[in-house]
Write an enzyme that holds these catalytic residues in place. Structure first.
Site, PDB file in Angstrom:
ATOM      1  N   ASP A  52       0.829  -1.204   0.000  1.00 47.17           N
ATOM      2  CA  ASP A  52       0.000   0.000   0.000  1.00 47.17           C
ATOM      3  C   ASP A  52       0.865   1.258   0.000  1.00 47.17           C
ATOM      4  O   ASP A  52       1.729   1.419   0.863  1.00 47.17           O
ATOM      5  CB  ASP A  52      -0.895  -0.019   1.243  1.00 47.17           C
ATOM      6  CG  ASP A  52      -1.700   1.257   1.399  1.00 47.17           C
ATOM      7  OD1 ASP A  52      -2.626   1.468   0.601  1.00 47.17           O
ATOM      8  OD2 ASP A  52      -1.402   2.052   2.321  1.00 47.17           O
ATOM      9  N   TYR A  57       3.419  10.002   0.326  1.00 43.81           N
ATOM     10  CA  TYR A  57       4.254   9.426   1.372  1.00 43.81           C
ATOM     11  C   TYR A  57       5.723   9.800   1.156  1.00 43.81           C
ATOM     12  O   TYR A  57       6.308   9.506   0.114  1.00 43.81           O
ATOM     13  CB  TYR A  57       4.107   7.910   1.418  1.00 43.81           C
ATOM     14  CG  TYR A  57       2.765   7.417   1.930  1.00 43.81           C
ATOM     15  CD1 TYR A  57       1.882   8.267   2.593  1.00 43.81           C
ATOM     16  CD2 TYR A  57       2.384   6.099   1.758  1.00 43.81           C
ATOM     17  CE1 TYR A  57       0.666   7.811   3.065  1.00 43.81           C
ATOM     18  CE2 TYR A  57       1.161   5.625   2.231  1.00 43.81           C
ATOM     19  CZ  TYR A  57       0.301   6.494   2.883  1.00 43.81           C
ATOM     20  OH  TYR A  57      -0.905   6.033   3.347  1.00 43.81           O
ATOM     21  N   ARG A 129      -8.679  11.142   0.403  1.00 40.32           N
ATOM     22  CA  ARG A 129      -9.636  11.791   1.303  1.00 40.32           C
ATOM     23  C   ARG A 129     -10.687  12.530   0.479  1.00 40.32           C
ATOM     24  O   ARG A 129     -10.422  12.909  -0.664  1.00 40.32           O
ATOM     25  CB  ARG A 129      -8.937  12.770   2.264  1.00 40.32           C
ATOM     26  CG  ARG A 129      -8.194  12.082   3.407  1.00 40.32           C
ATOM     27  CD  ARG A 129      -7.815  13.040   4.510  1.00 40.32           C
ATOM     28  NE  ARG A 129      -7.118  12.351   5.592  1.00 40.32           N
ATOM     29  CZ  ARG A 129      -7.708  11.773   6.630  1.00 40.32           C
ATOM     30  NH1 ARG A 129      -9.032  11.798   6.722  1.00 40.32           N
ATOM     31  NH2 ARG A 129      -7.003  11.177   7.573  1.00 40.32           N
ATOM     32  N   SER A 158     -10.498   6.048   0.567  1.00 43.18           N
ATOM     33  CA  SER A 158      -9.897   6.018   1.894  1.00 43.18           C
ATOM     34  C   SER A 158     -10.515   7.141   2.704  1.00 43.18           C
ATOM     35  O   SER A 158     -10.742   8.238   2.184  1.00 43.18           O
ATOM     36  CB  SER A 158      -8.378   6.199   1.786  1.00 43.18           C
ATOM     37  OG  SER A 158      -7.768   6.187   3.050  1.00 43.18           O
ATOM     38  N   GLY A 276       2.229  -1.109   8.961  1.00 45.95           N
ATOM     39  CA  GLY A 276       3.090  -0.047   8.470  1.00 45.95           C
ATOM     40  C   GLY A 276       4.463   0.040   9.092  1.00 45.95           C
ATOM     41  O   GLY A 276       5.217   0.956   8.766  1.00 45.95           O
ATOM     42  N   THR A 277       4.829  -0.877   9.975  1.00 48.42           N
ATOM     43  CA  THR A 277       6.148  -0.806  10.586  1.00 48.42           C
ATOM     44  C   THR A 277       7.255  -1.034   9.556  1.00 48.42           C
ATOM     45  O   THR A 277       7.069  -1.784   8.598  1.00 48.42           O
ATOM     46  CB  THR A 277       6.279  -1.846  11.718  1.00 48.42           C
ATOM     47  OG1 THR A 277       7.605  -1.796  12.256  1.00 48.42           O
ATOM     48  CG2 THR A 277       6.020  -3.246  11.198  1.00 48.42           C
TER      49      THR A 277
END
Length: 314
Positions: A52, A57, A129, A158, A276-277
């Protein structure tokens, strides 16, 4: 390239927001690529094959380092599902951060993501969004065009409510198949809202009524971002909830991370957590949530919920 499985078939996704270095516009480094390779390798070793992204990002560097990883691993692209998002514009210069789902912006952002990811097709595109100024017909036209050109295979949203999804879907022939929302044992509005209805506490949840039900009826897969609650219950947490997570992990021969993911997956809404780590050991600790039975009983699921909320259910 062979089409990957429907995104709704994935039980767990790897979230790439942490890849690419800092939240700045500086170029990514060789060390950033190395860390991205280690994270991708750990995800694959755990059985995770859906990744994802979002165009924003690390100011695009997350997609760019992932594209570098793909370039260094021939054949990897055909083995995985790549999902990205568009619609958020970060502050830049004197411009405030804002949302932009105008047709031209959607198309441009997808083209830029494809270039950074070094791929011809995005398997799934999510609208990041809601944009209050967006024209739903214009959005539908852009998505239809991207699909007909083969640039995007599947679509979703999302941080959107059931009515917002329904309004867009009414104008769109291609189905929306994902809604990605913040959901975890720490962020529980999505489940609290259902039981707090008809109580004074209901107004405090902020959760749009009917969203889970709409997604279930429409065949939309829920994805949970922030699924591990940023380590809140797994990093030596000495709260009642943290102790219960650790006890359940020991009794079931798994990891605390898996217990948190099972708590989401146990819900009948069909939730696919996004992990997400960037730490490979924490990624590998999620392997038991990729496939197989979610080994939490009805009572254990409630015990975790009550421990996390800190008060009895109404």
């Amino acid at each position: 390239m062979t089409a990957p499985p429907d995104i709704r078939a994935h039980r767990l996704l790897y979230g790439c927001m942490g890849l690419g270095g800092g939240w700045d516009t500086l170029p990514y480094t060789a060390e950033d690529v190395g860390r991205a390779e280690a994270a991708v390798e750990a995800a694959l070793a755990a059985g995770i094959t859906a990744f994802d992204h979002a165009d924003i990002y690390r100011f695009g560097k997350s997609e760019a380092v992932f594209g570098e990883v793909l370039a260094r691993a021939p054949g990897l692209r055909e083995r995985i599902t790549v999902q990205t998002k568009c619609g958020i514009r970060l502050p830049e210069g004197g411009r405030v951060g804002h949302y932009d789902l105008r047709a031209a912006s959607i198309v441009r952002r997808v083209e830029e993501s494809l270039a950074r990811l070094r791929t011809d097709t995005v398997d799934v595109l999510l609208l990041h969004r809601p944009d209050p100024l967006a024209d739903p017909d214009e959005i539908a036209g852009a998505l239809t065009s991207l699909h007909s050109q083969g640039l995007v295979r599947q679509f979703g949203v999302s941080n959107m409510s059931g009515p917002q999804i329904a309004s867009l879907q009414a104008r769109l022939e291609v189905p929306l198949v994902v809604d990605q929302l913040e959901m975890s044992l720490a962020h529980r509005d999505w489940v609290e809202a259902g039981v707090l209805f008809n109580t004074p506490a209901a107004a405090g949840t902020g959760w749009p009524p009917g969203t889970l039900e709409h997604c279930a009826a429409a065949g939309i897969r829920l994805q949970a971002w922030g699924a591990l609650a940023r380590g809140r219950f797994t990093e030596g947490d000495d709260t009642p909830a943290g102790r219960l997570v650790a006890d359940l992990a020991r009794s079931k021969g798994t990891t605390p991370q898996t217990v948190l993911l099972w708590w989401l997956q146990r819900h009948p809404a069909g939730i696919a957590p996004v992990v997400g780590t960037t730490r490979p050991e924490r990624i590998r600790a999620c392997a038991d949530a990729v496939s197989g039975e979610t080994r939490l009983s009805h009572e254990e699921w409630y015990e975790l919920w009550v421990a996390a909320r800190g008060t009895p259910l109404p």
